[in-house]
Motif scaffolding. Structure first.
Motif, PDB file in Angstrom:
ATOM      1  N   ARG A 336       0.851  -1.196   0.000  1.00 52.35           N
ATOM      2  CA  ARG A 336       0.000   0.000   0.000  1.00 52.35           C
ATOM      3  C   ARG A 336       0.889   1.249   0.000  1.00 52.35           C
ATOM      4  O   ARG A 336       1.919   1.306   0.660  1.00 52.35           O
ATOM      5  CB  ARG A 336      -0.925  -0.005   1.222  1.00 52.35           C
ATOM      6  N   GLY A 337       0.482   2.227  -0.755  1.00 49.78           N
ATOM      7  CA  GLY A 337       1.278   3.448  -0.877  1.00 49.78           C
ATOM      8  C   GLY A 337       2.276   3.396  -2.013  1.00 49.78           C
ATOM      9  O   GLY A 337       2.672   4.441  -2.543  1.00 49.78           O
ATOM     10  N   ARG A 338       2.697   2.199  -2.404  1.00 47.82           N
ATOM     11  CA  ARG A 338       3.614   2.064  -3.538  1.00 47.82           C
ATOM     12  C   ARG A 338       2.850   2.002  -4.850  1.00 47.82           C
ATOM     13  O   ARG A 338       3.335   2.462  -5.881  1.00 47.82           O
ATOM     14  CB  ARG A 338       4.462   0.793  -3.390  1.00 47.82           C
ATOM     15  N   PHE A 339       1.669   1.362  -4.797  1.00 48.17           N
ATOM     16  CA  PHE A 339       0.849   1.181  -5.986  1.00 48.17           C
ATOM     17  C   PHE A 339      -0.576   1.617  -5.664  1.00 48.17           C
ATOM     18  O   PHE A 339      -1.016   1.517  -4.509  1.00 48.17           O
ATOM     19  CB  PHE A 339       0.857  -0.286  -6.432  1.00 48.17           C
ATOM     20  N   PRO A 340      -1.326   2.074  -6.663  1.00 46.92           N
ATOM     21  CA  PRO A 340      -2.690   2.548  -6.384  1.00 46.92           C
ATOM     22  C   PRO A 340      -3.652   1.397  -6.110  1.00 46.92           C
ATOM     23  O   PRO A 340      -3.508   0.297  -6.645  1.00 46.92           O
ATOM     24  CB  PRO A 340      -3.069   3.281  -7.689  1.00 46.92           C
TER      25      PRO A 340
END
Length: 401
Positions: A336-340
């Motif tokens: 989470r936070g790296r990819f939507p």
């Protein structure tokens, strides 16, 4: 009430109910049960000369793993606790403690950690864990009590999280000894000046990508907590070995051997999770992030249907497998936070799995096939993994409220 908020609250209620029912079932069984690979614990099989035959051991194990009928009582296979399962239950309890911050949650986490520590194996360079059954793979035979890197890595994850949120003085020194096991007892099946592949156990020479990367995660996580740069250097070497063998489409084979060319959902999820943790611990975004992105794009595109159904293999709809669901949820929470929209997909997978794979009694079925559902209630493979996955997803859900 805002429709989005209402939906979020309803989803959380579903997750919490599923988690509560599952935990109650696991506690009622004292966290002990059967495993897809425990067929060689059969007292019936062990009383025959076939126990000494590689072919017979492999066939017997696969018979029990693949059968939708549980013959274990007939074959006198006992229900037992599993070290990797206990590590996952400890991780679930730690997620609860981070969310609730209550004495009751701390006591539960400490009890699971105490259980885990008591299951560590003696006689090696550092703490380590193995499986509670003889295990015959196509590559090698590991007798019961042989330490292997996978349960050891998840035990390390639990101990390091406990060091961060409960008591560093109590848990970190013990976790640090695990690095001695990784560096001194595991084989280095391939090694150059800037990369390394760790074996699955001290008794084999396999090159299994997710297993070697889990060894790297151990070294990176402990190294980041103790400040030992040398441990992160080892972790980066393990990561380089894996990313340099990534296929052009972003996928990874299970291993480097000619019989290890398949790609599946949960082993890919393991590698994405470990890569993410090594990147964070070793501050190696520039070097490792491109591989993580390619791997994630392939995984997300090839392994999930629009309703959250997690495929086991990229080119087959069946079997749907609870282990794959749980590993996917955990990888998405990790990323989470790296990819939507990772948490949205994690919730889709969780909702599908609860609806299609959870028994009215609370436990989760093993696999769903085209013509039948295997309802055997494997403790480590299904229950421990879903317990960990639901706990982490609920934890993230509460943070966003």
């Amino acid at each position: 009430m805002d429709t989005t908020l209402k939906t979020s609250i309803e989803n959380l209620a579903i997750l919490e109910r599923a988690d509560r029912d599952l935990r109650n079932w696991c506690r009622a069984h004292n966290f002990a049960g059967h495993d897809p690979f425990d067929g060689l614990n059969s007292q019936l099989f062990q009383a025959t000369p076939f126990r000494n035959s590689r072919t017979a051991r492999l066939a017997w194990t696969q018979l029990f793993k693949r059968s939708p009928i549980n013959f274990r009582k007939l074959a006198r296979v006992p229900r037992e606790r599993n070290a990797k399962g206990m590590a996952l239950f400890a991780l679930a309890a730690l997620a609860d403690y981070r969310r609730e911050q209550t004495k009751e949650a701390e006591v539960e986490a400490r009890e699971r950690l105490d259980d885990l520590i008591a299951m560590s194996l003696k006689g090696f360079s550092g703490a380590c864990w193995g499986y509670n059954f003889d295990w015959q793979s196509r590559s090698f035979f590991a007798p019961k009590g042989t330490p292997t890197v996978v349960p050891t890595a998840f035990a390390t994850r639990a101990l390091c999280e406990a060091a961060e949120v409960i008591d560093a003085a109590e848990y970190l020194p013990f976790a640090r000894t695990i690095c001695n096991f990784i560096l001194n007892d595991l084989q280095r099946t391939e090694e150059t000046s800037d990369e390394v592949c760790f074996s699955y156990s001290p008794v084999d020479q396999t090159r299994v990508f997710n297993a070697s990367l889990l060894a790297g995660e151990v070294l990176a996580t402990v190294g980041s907590l103790t400040g030992e740069v040398s441990l992160c250097d080892w972790a980066l070497r393990a990561a380089r070995y894996v990313i340099r063998r990534q296929r052009a489409d972003g996928s990874w084979a299970y291993g480097a051997g000619g019989h290890q060319t398949w790609t599946d959902n949960f082993h890919t999820a393991f590698m994405l999770t470990s890569l993410s943790r090594i990147i964070a611990a070793c501050e190696a975004r520039d070097e490792l992030e491109p591989s993580l992105v390619r791997g994630y794009d392939y995984w997300k595109e090839r392994f999930f249907l629009s309703n959250g159904w997690p495929k086991y293999f990229p080119n087959r709809l069946y079997p749907a497998d609870t282990h794959s669901s749980a590993a996917a949820i955990l990888a998405l929470v990790e990323l989470r936070g790296r990819f939507p929209a990772t948490l949205e997909l994690a919730e889709q997978i969780a909702s599908w799995t609860i609806e299609n794979m959870q028994s009215p009694h609370g436990y989760f079925y093993y696999q769903r096939h085209r013509l039948y559902t295997n309802r055997i209630e494997y403790m480590r493979w299904s229950q421990a993994w879903m317990s960990y996955a639901l706990a982490r997803l609920i934890e993230c859900h509460n943070r966003l409220r």
